[in-house]
Write an enzyme that holds these catalytic residues in place. Structure first.
Site, PDB file in Angstrom:
ATOM      1  N   SER A   1       8.858  -9.300  -5.544  1.00  0.00           N
ATOM      2  CA  SER A   1       8.087  -8.140  -5.088  1.00  0.00           C
ATOM      3  C   SER A   1       6.774  -8.631  -4.466  1.00  0.00           C
ATOM      4  O   SER A   1       6.510  -9.832  -4.433  1.00  0.00           O
ATOM      5  CB  SER A   1       7.833  -7.194  -6.252  1.00  0.00           C
ATOM      6  OG  SER A   1       7.163  -7.877  -7.279  1.00  0.00           O
ATOM      7  N   SER A   2       5.973  -7.696  -4.000  1.00  0.00           N
ATOM      8  CA  SER A   2       4.673  -8.009  -3.369  1.00  0.00           C
ATOM      9  C   SER A   2       4.804  -8.912  -2.151  1.00  0.00           C
ATOM     10  O   SER A   2       3.973  -9.774  -1.914  1.00  0.00           O
ATOM     11  CB  SER A   2       3.707  -8.690  -4.356  1.00  0.00           C
ATOM     12  OG  SER A   2       3.578  -7.926  -5.505  1.00  0.00           O
ATOM     13  N   LEU A   3       5.859  -8.720  -1.373  1.00  0.00           N
ATOM     14  CA  LEU A   3       6.039  -9.526  -0.169  1.00  0.00           C
ATOM     15  C   LEU A   3       5.281  -8.951   1.023  1.00  0.00           C
ATOM     16  O   LEU A   3       5.175  -9.590   2.058  1.00  0.00           O
ATOM     17  CB  LEU A   3       7.523  -9.561   0.214  1.00  0.00           C
ATOM     18  CG  LEU A   3       8.389 -10.589  -0.477  1.00  0.00           C
ATOM     19  CD1 LEU A   3       9.801 -10.506   0.057  1.00  0.00           C
ATOM     20  CD2 LEU A   3       7.830 -11.992  -0.271  1.00  0.00           C
TER      21      LEU A   3
ATOM     22  N   ILE B   1      18.246  -2.499 -10.812  1.00  0.00           N
ATOM     23  CA  ILE B   1      19.177  -1.412 -11.153  1.00  0.00           C
ATOM     24  C   ILE B   1      18.675  -0.083 -10.581  1.00  0.00           C
ATOM     25  O   ILE B   1      19.433   0.695 -10.004  1.00  0.00           O
ATOM     26  CB  ILE B   1      19.329  -1.314 -12.682  1.00  0.00           C
ATOM     27  CG1 ILE B   1      20.169  -2.498 -13.163  1.00  0.00           C
ATOM     28  CG2 ILE B   1      19.995   0.007 -13.082  1.00  0.00           C
ATOM     29  CD1 ILE B   1      20.398  -2.536 -14.650  1.00  0.00           C
TER      30      ILE B   1
ATOM     31  N   GLY C   1     -12.774   8.035  -9.842  1.00  0.00           N
ATOM     32  CA  GLY C   1     -12.184   7.602 -11.101  1.00  0.00           C
ATOM     33  C   GLY C   1     -12.038   8.768 -12.059  1.00  0.00           C
ATOM     34  O   GLY C   1     -12.544   9.867 -11.811  1.00  0.00           O
TER      35      GLY C   1
ATOM     36  N   CYS D   1     -16.327  10.958  -4.603  1.00  0.00           N
ATOM     37  CA  CYS D   1     -15.706  11.778  -5.645  1.00  0.00           C
ATOM     38  C   CYS D   1     -16.435  11.605  -6.977  1.00  0.00           C
ATOM     39  O   CYS D   1     -17.539  12.098  -7.124  1.00  0.00           O
ATOM     40  CB  CYS D   1     -14.209  11.477  -5.736  1.00  0.00           C
ATOM     41  SG  CYS D   1     -13.283  12.877  -6.366  1.00  0.00           S
TER      42      CYS D   1
ATOM     43  N   GLN E   1     -20.251  12.739  -8.323  1.00  0.00           N
ATOM     44  CA  GLN E   1     -20.580  13.400  -9.582  1.00  0.00           C
ATOM     45  C   GLN E   1     -21.609  12.569 -10.355  1.00  0.00           C
ATOM     46  O   GLN E   1     -22.547  13.112 -10.932  1.00  0.00           O
ATOM     47  CB  GLN E   1     -19.298  13.621 -10.389  1.00  0.00           C
ATOM     48  CG  GLN E   1     -18.291  14.494  -9.619  1.00  0.00           C
ATOM     49  CD  GLN E   1     -16.970  14.698 -10.353  1.00  0.00           C
ATOM     50  OE1 GLN E   1     -16.703  14.072 -11.379  1.00  0.00           O
ATOM     51  NE2 GLN E   1     -16.137  15.584  -9.816  1.00  0.00           N
TER      52      GLN E   1
ATOM     53  N   HIS F   1     -12.598  12.282  -0.524  1.00  0.00           N
ATOM     54  CA  HIS F   1     -12.249  10.866  -0.359  1.00  0.00           C
ATOM     55  C   HIS F   1     -12.157  10.507   1.123  1.00  0.00           C
ATOM     56  O   HIS F   1     -11.057  10.455   1.679  1.00  0.00           O
ATOM     57  CB  HIS F   1     -10.900  10.576  -1.033  1.00  0.00           C
ATOM     58  CG  HIS F   1     -10.942  10.612  -2.521  1.00  0.00           C
ATOM     59  ND1 HIS F   1     -11.356   9.539  -3.279  1.00  0.00           N
ATOM     60  CD2 HIS F   1     -10.640  11.589  -3.395  1.00  0.00           C
ATOM     61  CE1 HIS F   1     -11.297   9.845  -4.561  1.00  0.00           C
ATOM     62  NE2 HIS F   1     -10.858  11.092  -4.660  1.00  0.00           N
TER      63      HIS F   1
ATOM     64  N   GLU G   1     -12.309   7.760   2.486  1.00  0.00           N
ATOM     65  CA  GLU G   1     -11.616   6.487   2.715  1.00  0.00           C
ATOM     66  C   GLU G   1     -10.173   6.678   3.183  1.00  0.00           C
ATOM     67  O   GLU G   1      -9.632   5.820   3.878  1.00  0.00           O
ATOM     68  CB  GLU G   1     -11.661   5.615   1.454  1.00  0.00           C
ATOM     69  CG  GLU G   1     -10.888   6.124   0.234  1.00  0.00           C
ATOM     70  CD  GLU G   1     -11.697   7.043  -0.677  1.00  0.00           C
ATOM     71  OE1 GLU G   1     -12.676   7.661  -0.210  1.00  0.00           O
ATOM     72  OE2 GLU G   1     -11.321   7.171  -1.869  1.00  0.00           O
TER      73      GLU G   1
HETATM   74  N1  GLN Z   1     -12.764  12.697 -12.716  1.00  0.00           N
HETATM   75  C1  GLN Z   1     -13.375  13.474 -11.687  1.00  0.00           C
HETATM   76  C2  GLN Z   1     -12.704  14.823 -11.536  1.00  0.00           C
HETATM   77  O1  GLN Z   1     -11.610  15.021 -11.985  1.00  0.00           O
HETATM   78  C3  GLN Z   1     -13.401  12.733 -10.365  1.00  0.00           C
HETATM   79  C4  GLN Z   1     -12.040  12.448  -9.810  1.00  0.00           C
HETATM   80  C5  GLN Z   1     -12.053  11.403  -8.729  1.00  0.00           C
HETATM   81  O2  GLN Z   1     -12.995  10.628  -8.575  1.00  0.00           O
HETATM   82  N2  GLN Z   1     -10.995  11.320  -7.955  1.00  0.00           N
HETATM   83  O3  GLN Z   1     -13.243  15.723 -10.979  1.00  0.00           O
END
Ligand code: GLN
Length: 542
Positions: free
Chosen positions: A13-15, A148, A354, A381, A385, A506, A508
């Site tokens: 994997s990871s090719l 599998i 996160g 995100c 916050q 996001h 990105e």
């Molecule tokens: N944990 C935060 C929320 O649920 C931020 C989520 C995130 O950074 N994608 O709102």
């Protein structure tokens, strides 16, 4: 109907099947064909949304709010026109969920539901749904031939190719050619075996793409051709790219992979036009400057966890012909005592998204450091916050300010669930996919985007709490953008700071190397400006 290029992987994997698929997409677009991409993942989760980034890397979010495999990010970054949707990623879990729902509804009219034909039919329908109205669909199968879990998908691919006839589809098999240092030779046996596995199920690769450290001698290609039943010219070498993943399409084009594919699918060999892409390669290969940007998150150990953020930072650098170095810092290590040591000397800071409490205090401390020291900062995100919490604690003096995700009982829930989300099951409460954002005049964001209304992708549950909006913005954490439909704060900024932008979405996910996202582009610009404003001796002591 689209012609389909299936991409499978063998030996290990990871090719880089994802990058190879994305590169094929770029080349076919260069020939003037419209492409669509799809990923089939043999695991049992319905989607990667619930999987830890440690398990699976980043979860990539599409415009229509699907939580998908990170390879979809490569597909979108490499192509101009591929529009990825919830139909662009199917897992075994998603296929079975649909079958079981049909079975319970009685749709199978009393018949026994079986892998062949019911699961394979469901997979074939999924492939057809993924085509959109493109000329060509590039469909990558996750995992390694011989797993599998992948069997039903391979069987469905075999049937699909049979249904579509000789030039309706083709198979590219990506394989690994190990190099043995002791005997100074490359080995073809593992590839022979993985192609045998494919042939066992009735699949014959049309093209063999060989990942290799060493150039493949003609006799190695002949051997692969003979044992794998692939003509010699269709044995394509894929060496490790020297500088950047964006060099891969060119490497494959130099070996004529694009024309091999067009011929095999019966598509006219049009001229390959890659002007924008060549300009990009020039920028990547000849940087005139360099910046270092800190990425402070909790999944730092895993290379793929912030894939799109890494790429968006590099894209920002490409625009300014600057090489972006990323200093990866585990937020759990950041404390008031360690922050200067860990972050000192960086030209900019990103705090990414996160979930969960771990590492939060380090992220908040990082924001404080960037805010007080005038370091260019972009919060994404959860990063937005944290920026809001930091400001509430350290500027407003609300020491207990927090998100109710981390402290449900705080007196200052500056980040909170919306009233209509309370009591709902967790699964149903995420804001996912594209939402509009109206930008305020005279803000960094508005200047960066050069537009009044933008649309960005979301993946979060908690929101900026409007109860505190007036107080926070009067004190200097101004609102840069609002979702007009629901009056939700999407962007906060600092007034008296060179570049401090934090967004609930996001950005990105929408950055491309040829079209860097404005907020990343401007972060890199501010980081370059900061770097050149510091005298060398200051920089050394920093
Ligand atoms: N944990 C935060 C929320 O649920 C931020 C989520 C995130 O950074 N994608 O709102």
């Amino acid at each position: 109907m689209a012609k389909v290029i299936f991409v499978t992987g063998g030996v290990v994997s990871s090719l880089g099947k994802g990058l190879t698929s994305a590169s094929i997409g770029l080349l076919l677009e260069g020939h003037g064909y419209s492409v669509q991409h799809q990923k089939l993942d043999p695991y049992l989760n319905v989607d990667p949304g619930t999987m830890s980034p440690f398990q699976h890397g980043e979860v990539y979010v599409t415009e229509d709010g699907a939580e998908t495999d990170l390879d979809l990010g490569h597909y979108e970054r490499f192509t101009e026109g591929a529009v990825l949707t919830k139909d662009s990623n199917y897992t075994t879990g998603k296929i079975y969920a649909s079958i079981i729902q049909k079975e319970r509804r009685g749709d199978y009219l009393g018949r026994t539901v079986q892998v062949i034909p019911h699961v394979t039919d469901e997979i074939k329908q999924a492939i057809r749904r993924g085509m959109g109205d493109a000329d060509v669909l590039i469909c990558e199968l996750g995992g390694t031939v011989g797993d599998i879990e992948g069997l039903a998908f391979l069987e469905a691919i075999r049937q699909f190719l049979l249904d579509e006839g000789p030039d309706g589809g083709m198979l590219c098999h990506l394989t690994f050619i190990p190099y043995l240092r002791t005997s100074d030779e490359v080995k073809t046996k593992p590839s022979q075996h993985s192609v045998m596995k494919l042939r066992e199920i009735g699949l014959q690769p049309d093209v063999l793409i060989c990942r290799t450290e060493k150039a493949l001698a003609e006799e190695v290609k002949s051997k692969l051709s003979l044992f794998c039943n692939v003509p010699v010219p269709n044995v394509v070498e894929e060496r490790d790219v020297p500088t950047s993943i964006y060099e891969l399409p060119q490497m494959l084009a130099e070996q004529g992979l694009d024309n091999l594919i067009l011929d095999r699918l019966g598509l006219p060999r049009t001229e390959l036009k890659l002007d924008r892409y060549h300009d990009l390669l020039d920028r990547i290969r000849n940087p005139k400057d360099q910046v270092e940007i800190a990425l402070v998150g909790k999944y730092i150990e895993l290379g793929d966890a912030y894939k799109s953020v890494d790429e968006a930072l590099y894209h920002g650098g490409f625009h300014h012909e600057a090489n972006v170095r990323i200093r990866r810092i585990n937020s759990e290590h950041v404390t008031p005592d360690s922050v200067e040591k860990l972050l000192g000397g960086v030209d900019g800071v990103v705090v990414p998204g996160g979930f969960g409490k771990r590492g939060i205090e380090g992220k908040i401390e990082t924001v404080r450091w960037a805010r007080e020291n005038g370091i260019p900062f972009l919060g994404l995100c959860l990063g937005m916050q944290c920026a809001t919490i930091e400001f509430a604690r350290n500027v407003m003096g609300w020491k207990d300010a927090n998100s109710t995700e981390f402290d449900p009982d705080t007196e200052h829930p500056v980040i909170d669930l919306m009233p209509d989300q309370e009591g709902l099951e967790k699964g149903g409460t995420m804001r996912l996919g594209a939402y509009r954002c109206a930008l305020r005049a005279d803000t960094l964001s508005r200047n960066a985007y050069g537009d009044e209304m933008v649309s960005e992708r979301h993946r979060h549950r908690y929101e900026y709490n409007n109860k505190f909006r007036d107080e926070l913005s009067d004190a200097g954490l101004i609102v840069g953008g609002i979702n007009p439909e629901r009056d939700l704060v999407e962007i906060v900024e600092l007034k008296d700071h060179p570049y401090f932008v934090a967004v609930q979405f996001h950005p990105e996910f929408k950055s491309k190397p040829t079209r860097p996202h404005p907020l990343f582009r401007e972060l890199v610009a501010a980081s370059l400006a900061r770097k050149s404003s510091i005298t060398p001796s200051e920089a050394e002591t920093a």
